[in-house]
Write a protein that holds these residues in place. Structure first.
Motif, mmCIF file in Angstrom:
data_model
loop_
_atom_site.group_PDB
_atom_site.id
_atom_site.type_symbol
_atom_site.label_atom_id
_atom_site.label_comp_id
_atom_site.label_asym_id
_atom_site.label_seq_id
_atom_site.Cartn_x
_atom_site.Cartn_y
_atom_site.Cartn_z
ATOM 1 N N THR A 104 75.824 -94.410 1.484
ATOM 2 C CA THR A 104 76.769 -94.956 0.507
ATOM 3 C C THR A 104 76.146 -94.959 -0.886
ATOM 4 O O THR A 104 75.000 -95.387 -1.050
ATOM 5 N N PRO A 105 76.862 -94.496 -1.915
ATOM 6 C CA PRO A 105 76.318 -94.519 -3.278
ATOM 7 C C PRO A 105 75.899 -95.925 -3.698
ATOM 8 O O PRO A 105 76.568 -96.913 -3.379
ATOM 9 N N LYS A 106 74.791 -96.006 -4.412
ATOM 10 C CA LYS A 106 74.255 -97.301 -4.826
ATOM 11 C C LYS A 106 75.266 -98.091 -5.653
ATOM 12 O O LYS A 106 75.320 -99.316 -5.572
ATOM 13 N N GLN A 107 76.071 -97.393 -6.434
ATOM 14 C CA GLN A 107 77.054 -98.076 -7.271
ATOM 15 C C GLN A 107 78.013 -98.902 -6.431
ATOM 16 O O GLN A 107 78.355 -100.033 -6.773
ATOM 17 N N LYS A 108 78.455 -98.341 -5.282
ATOM 18 C CA LYS A 108 79.397 -99.060 -4.428
ATOM 19 C C LYS A 108 78.723 -100.229 -3.720
ATOM 20 O O LYS A 108 79.326 -101.286 -3.527
ATOM 21 N N ILE A 109 77.474 -100.035 -3.346
ATOM 22 C CA ILE A 109 76.727 -101.129 -2.712
ATOM 23 C C ILE A 109 76.559 -102.279 -3.703
ATOM 24 O O ILE A 109 76.779 -103.444 -3.373
ATOM 25 N N ASP A 110 76.195 -101.943 -4.933
ATOM 26 C CA ASP A 110 75.972 -102.970 -5.954
ATOM 27 C C ASP A 110 77.266 -103.721 -6.279
ATOM 28 O O ASP A 110 77.250 -104.951 -6.449
ATOM 29 N N LYS A 111 78.389 -103.009 -6.348
ATOM 30 C CA LYS A 111 79.653 -103.669 -6.660
ATOM 31 C C LYS A 111 80.078 -104.592 -5.529
ATOM 32 O O LYS A 111 80.592 -105.687 -5.762
ATOM 33 N N THR A 112 79.858 -104.152 -4.286
ATOM 34 C CA THR A 112 80.185 -105.010 -3.144
ATOM 35 C C THR A 112 79.367 -106.283 -3.189
ATOM 36 O O THR A 112 79.881 -107.383 -2.962
ATOM 37 N N ARG A 113 78.093 -106.138 -3.502
ATOM 38 C CA ARG A 113 77.207 -107.306 -3.592
ATOM 39 C C ARG A 113 77.638 -108.227 -4.734
ATOM 40 O O ARG A 113 77.594 -109.462 -4.613
#
Length: 415
Positions: A104-113
């Motif tokens: 998963t792209p880091k951007q999506k992980i960061d936004k979820t967090r």
């Protein structure tokens, strides 16, 4: 099943403390282009930039009404559903465990967090969604969690149906045609249920990515089937198997009402909406608008609503989007040229390029044992006709070449 008109209205009311109804905007650019009255329901403007928050909040609300002591909610997602669940978990003060593929792209992980904060735990598992899904379901059984499906859940579908209630409030009437993106089918089935229950004479058109046409496959088979291969570019709608519950609603759809959008053409639509309207859409969010040229004759003079389902676009993907758009439009081509190994051969080729032709890629492999060398060339230009004319001039000049632009395997390897 509850009365969809009542449950959709209830779901919409539950969302009001979280965000106002997403805008319903008349789009002059598209209306003028197609000779229709075209409106955009901007689901890309929810707090999580997609409609997924609706289903997540409604499903959690319904469950907590029945089981207020439920503490753990689990989902598997690589994108918008994860963000919607994360937002809902923080809102309700419940623990969320979100499984996402390692890729998963880091951007999506960061936004979820960001949306979930301390209420959620993100677990990166497997290279593919199916692996993350299996891990999430196994954890659910072990920990007594409640699994929140992205689309195959009646409460989720009712949450997505709240869009229908908002449309009626905002437009004051039912549009003639609604164009809906389809992935797992939760959104499309929710809106269909709502307007059917309303008794409104609305024509529904469904749009799937060409590389993930799970609804089309299910309609052909008469039941949900699993696609052998899925193109993951339209990640918000690239689903290998439509949900059983959504298909129960969509199974009577006319196959002719389901349109397929080529992934590369979607890129043209994304760029058009960005450059002309300043609207940022992810590939799945552009599906409904992308289908308008295919519906041009049907929609002329009518009121048409397109649902822009999401705007979670990572701008690191912009070069890829531009590349795919140009290739689909025919303004960028890759070909392998057999160039004679003699002085002046390259100059002869350069002289037949047109004034708007630009070399974007040039790789030359010279082997002394051969009289010809292979050259990989990428040409960008302003009009597709320029490429056609260049190929004619190359043939007339005696150059041997092979167009590899549409050779997926070779193009992916070389380009």
């Amino acid at each position: 099943m509850r009365d969809i008109l009542i449950s959709a209205r209830s779901a919409a009311d539950q969302l009001r403390p979280l965000f106002e109804p997403t805008p319903l905007q008349r789009n002059d650019h598209l209306s003028n282009r197609f000779g229709a009255d075209i409106w955009l329901k901007r689901e890309d403007l929810t707090p999580v930039r997609s409609y997924k928050i609706r289903g997540a909040v409604n499903a959690m609300t319904r469950l907590l009404e029945e089981s207020p002591d439920q503490e753990i909610f689990v989902c598997a997602s690589a994108g918008n559903h994860a963000q919607g669940v994360a937002f809902a978990c923080r809102h309700f003060g419940k623990k969320g465990v979100i499984y996402m593929p390692v890729t998963t792209p880091k951007q999506k992980i960061d936004k979820t967090r960001t949306f979930g904060g301390e209420a959620i735990e993100i677990r990166l598992t497997g290279d593919y969604f199916d692996q993350a899904l299996a891990a999430a379901q196994a954890f659910c059984a072990e920990a007594g969690g409640h699994f929140l499906s992205p689309f195959d859940d009646d409460d989720v579908i009712e949450g997505q149906a709240s869009i229908g209630a908002e449309i009626m409030d905002q437009l004051g009437r039912a549009p003639d045609i609604i164009v809906l993106p389809v992935g797992g089918g939760g959104l499309a089935s929710g809106v269909k249920r709502y307007f059917e229950a309303l008794g409104a004479p609305v024509t529904l058109r469904y749009v799937e990515p060409l590389g993930g046409a799970s609804l089309s496959a299910a309609l052909k088979a008469g039941e949900p089937v699993t696609l052998n291969k899925v193109d993951g570019f339209v990640d918000g709608a690239a689903v290998a198997r439509i949900g059983a519950r959504p298909f129960a609603t969509l199974k009577d759809a006319d196959p002719a009402a389901v349109l397929l959008a080529p992934e590369d053409r979607i890129c043209i639509t994304m760029l058009e909406m960005l450059n002309v309207e300043g609207i940022v859409l992810e590939p799945a969010g552009a599906l409904a608008i992308d289908a308008l040229p295919d519906l041009a004759e049907e929609i002329r003079g009518k009121t048409v609503l397109c649902l822009t389902s999401g705007g979670n676009f990572d701008f690191e993907r912009l070069p890829e989007v531009k590349e795919r758009a140009m290739r689909f439009a025919g303004t960028k081509k890759y070909f392998i040229l057999r160039l004679p190994q003699r002085p002046g051969a390259l100059r002869d080729f350069l002289q037949i390029l047109g004034p708007e032709d630009d070399i974007a890629r040039f790789e030359y492999l010279k082997k002394s044992a051969r009289n010809f060398g292979s050259v990989l060339i990428g040409i960008e230009t302003s009009r597709a006709e320029n490429i056609t004319e260049l190929f004619v001039r190359m043939t007339e000049a005696g150059f041997d070449y092979r167009d590899v632009t549409i050779d997926e395997t070779l193009a992916n390897f070389l380009v």
